[in-house]
Design an enzyme around this catalytic site. Sequence first.
Site, PDB file in Angstrom:
ATOM      1  N   ASP A  59       0.839  -1.203   0.000  1.00  0.00           N
ATOM      2  CA  ASP A  59       0.000   0.000   0.000  1.00  0.00           C
ATOM      3  C   ASP A  59       0.876   1.256   0.000  1.00  0.00           C
ATOM      4  OD1 ASP A  59      -2.090   1.818   0.365  1.00  0.00           O
ATOM      5  OD2 ASP A  59      -2.184   1.474   2.534  1.00  0.00           O
ATOM      6  N   LYS A  61       0.387   3.771  -2.546  1.00  0.00           N
ATOM      7  CA  LYS A  61      -0.437   4.859  -3.104  1.00  0.00           C
ATOM      8  C   LYS A  61       0.370   5.768  -4.041  1.00  0.00           C
ATOM      9  CE  LYS A  61      -3.368   5.156   1.064  1.00  0.00           C
ATOM     10  NZ  LYS A  61      -2.547   4.354   2.014  1.00  0.00           N
TER      11      LYS A  61
END
Length: 244
Positions: A59, A61
């Site tokens: 994760d 992003k």
Amino acid sequence: MHTPFIVALDFPSKQEVERFLRPFAGTPLFVKVGMELYYQEGPAIVAFLKEQGHAVFLDLKLHDIPNTVKQAMKGLARVGADLVNVHAAGGRRMMEAAIEGLDAGTPSGRMRPRCIAVTQLTSTDERMLHEELWISRPLAETVAHYAALAKESGLDGVVCSANEAAFIKERCGASFLAVTPGIRFADDAAHDQVRVVTPRKARALGSDYIVVGRSLTRAADPLGAYARLQHEWNGGERESTTPT
């Protein structure tokens, strides 16, 4: 990626990860490695988790110009994560470049990591959207637009609040993944997330995967909390005692 529960390993070191995972020895989990852990431990933490039999959501992003995201995804494809993500706000070309990078970087014989887009963070509310981000459209409309853009760009799904999962499925199709953070047990504090729901409600609303962090990682009995998570997801109202 069979289990619908993604355990957020929001720890600063491998040592703390090992300590948390010890009670789960022999139980394959789906875990999330975020910025805090990855920036401290690097790709080695993903390799370690894969060696332990866990699926990994990396994760990070990503949100940058298309070529930078493409080259970054080429590298991440070799790390071994099962799921990666970008910010939908980066636009169509950036998201397309992310898929191009993953396709180019995935080793022969290995499945390309799935890629999903963050629509709006679960810490974002209507006031922040309008007053700080200067986005005039309603939050739900913005999320739906970003989800449709992600699908058109070739992504596999989105990160969204469970409250938004149903209309995203309606717009983008049942196979388009809805990965939802902001999951709390009914008796937990919301902390810094404002769009939160319980595991049971998340399933009812159409979430495919739920991301659970502090409700598990800060629990006095993480194994018992994981069992409760399974129990509530399956419609139970009372806490179970052992995971299945």
